[in-house]
Design a protein around this motif. Structure first.
Motif, short mmCIF file in Angstrom:
data_model
loop_
_atom_site.label_atom_id
_atom_site.label_comp_id
_atom_site.label_asym_id
_atom_site.label_seq_id
_atom_site.Cartn_x
_atom_site.Cartn_y
_atom_site.Cartn_z
N GLU A 145 0.84 -1.32 -0.02
CA GLU A 145 0.07 -0.10 -0.15
C GLU A 145 1.06 1.25 0.01
OE1 GLU A 145 -3.30 2.15 2.52
OE2 GLU A 145 -3.17 -0.05 2.92
N THR A 146 2.04 1.21 0.70
CA THR A 146 2.73 2.39 0.92
C THR A 146 3.58 2.63 -0.42
OG1 THR A 146 3.13 2.06 3.12
CG2 THR A 146 4.59 3.36 2.29
N THR A 147 3.98 1.63 -1.07
CA THR A 147 4.78 1.68 -2.43
C THR A 147 4.23 1.88 -3.51
OG1 THR A 147 5.08 -0.61 -2.31
CG2 THR A 147 7.00 0.45 -1.22
N GLY A 148 2.81 1.50 -3.56
CA GLY A 148 2.02 1.27 -4.82
C GLY A 148 2.38 0.12 -5.54
N LEU A 149 2.91 -0.82 -5.14
CA LEU A 149 3.06 -2.06 -5.60
C LEU A 149 2.15 -3.09 -5.13
CD1 LEU A 149 7.11 -2.35 -5.13
CD2 LEU A 149 5.78 -1.63 -7.11
N THR A 150 2.04 -4.35 -5.83
CA THR A 150 1.32 -5.30 -5.25
C THR A 150 1.93 -6.04 -4.37
OG1 THR A 150 1.92 -6.92 -7.12
CG2 THR A 150 -0.02 -5.36 -7.59
N VAL A 151 1.02 -6.83 -3.49
CA VAL A 151 1.80 -7.90 -2.59
C VAL A 151 2.72 -8.95 -3.20
CG1 VAL A 151 1.31 -9.48 -0.84
CG2 VAL A 151 0.00 -7.75 -1.07
N ARG A 154 11.36 -0.49 -8.36
CA ARG A 154 10.83 -1.12 -7.48
C ARG A 154 11.36 -1.27 -6.14
NH1 ARG A 154 8.17 -5.48 -11.24
NH2 ARG A 154 6.64 -4.44 -12.21
N ILE A 155 12.90 -1.70 -6.49
CA ILE A 155 13.76 -1.98 -5.24
C ILE A 155 13.90 -0.53 -4.49
CG2 ILE A 155 16.25 -2.36 -4.34
CD1 ILE A 155 16.01 -4.41 -6.95
N ARG A 156 14.25 0.44 -5.22
CA ARG A 156 14.50 1.82 -4.55
C ARG A 156 13.22 2.26 -3.78
NH1 ARG A 156 17.12 2.90 -9.48
NH2 ARG A 156 15.30 3.78 -10.20
N ARG A 157 12.03 2.11 -4.62
CA ARG A 157 10.81 2.44 -3.78
C ARG A 157 10.54 1.89 -2.51
NH1 ARG A 157 5.45 2.13 -7.63
NH2 ARG A 157 6.91 1.35 -8.80
N THR A 158 10.85 0.52 -2.66
CA THR A 158 10.44 -0.36 -1.16
C THR A 158 11.46 0.02 -0.23
OG1 THR A 158 9.65 -2.03 -2.58
CG2 THR A 158 10.20 -2.59 -0.57
N ALA A 163 8.01 -10.90 -4.38
CA ALA A 163 8.99 -11.14 -5.62
C ALA A 163 10.28 -10.43 -5.44
CB ALA A 163 8.34 -10.84 -7.05
N LEU A 164 10.38 -9.29 -4.81
CA LEU A 164 11.39 -8.31 -4.52
C LEU A 164 12.10 -9.21 -3.34
CD1 LEU A 164 10.21 -4.86 -4.60
CD2 LEU A 164 11.69 -5.97 -6.12
N GLU A 165 11.41 -9.43 -2.15
CA GLU A 165 11.98 -10.07 -1.10
C GLU A 165 12.51 -11.71 -1.54
OE1 GLU A 165 9.33 -10.04 2.30
OE2 GLU A 165 9.31 -7.80 2.29
N ASN A 166 12.10 -12.17 -2.13
CA ASN A 166 12.51 -13.65 -2.71
C ASN A 166 13.57 -13.50 -3.84
OD1 ASN A 166 11.00 -14.83 -0.95
ND2 ASN A 166 9.17 -14.77 -2.26
N ASP A 167 13.95 -12.19 -4.10
CA ASP A 167 14.95 -11.97 -5.29
C ASP A 167 14.77 -12.66 -6.69
OD1 ASP A 167 17.07 -10.78 -3.59
OD2 ASP A 167 17.40 -12.60 -2.55
N VAL A 168 13.48 -12.66 -6.87
CA VAL A 168 12.89 -12.93 -8.24
C VAL A 168 12.84 -11.81 -9.02
CG1 VAL A 168 10.87 -14.12 -9.23
CG2 VAL A 168 11.37 -14.83 -7.13
N ASP A 169 12.26 -10.75 -8.57
CA ASP A 169 12.26 -9.26 -9.25
C ASP A 169 13.59 -8.50 -8.85
OD1 ASP A 169 11.61 -7.04 -10.80
OD2 ASP A 169 9.38 -6.94 -9.44
#
Length: 72
Positions: A36-42, A58-62, A47-53
Motif C-alpha cells: 500500500e505504501t509503495t503502490g506495488l502489489t503484494v 521497485r527496489i528503490r521505492r521499497t 518477488a522483491l523479497e524472494n530475489d525473483v524481481d
C-alpha cells in the motif's frame, strides 16, 4: 593462513531481497502495508523479497519506504 582460507571464512553479504524482508519485519510491517505504501502489489513485494524481481525502480521505492535506501 592462505587466501583461500580467508575467503572461505568471509561472511556472505545478504541479498537485496533479504535486506528488504528483514527491514519490513523489523518495523512490524505486513506485505500489505508495504504494498500500500509503495503502490506495488503484494506479489511484487514478495518477488522483491524472494530475489525473483530485480527491477531497480521497485527496489528503490521499497527500500525508501522501509528507510534503508542507503543500504541498497
Amino acid at each position: 593462513m592462505n587466501m583461500v582460507s580467508k575467503i572461505a571464512k568471509s561472511p556472505v553479504a545478504p541479498s537485496v531481497g533479504a535486506l528488504l524482508a528483514e527491514a519490513r519485519l523489523a518495523r512490524g510491517y505486513s506485505l500489505d502495508d508495504v504494498a500500500e505504501t509503495t503502490g506495488l502489489t503484494v506479489a511484487e513485494v514478495t518477488a522483491l523479497e524472494n530475489d525473483v524481481d530485480f527491477d531497480a525502480s521497485r527496489i528503490r521505492r521499497t527500500a525508501s519506504a522501509l528507510g534503508i535506501l542507503e543500504k541498497i
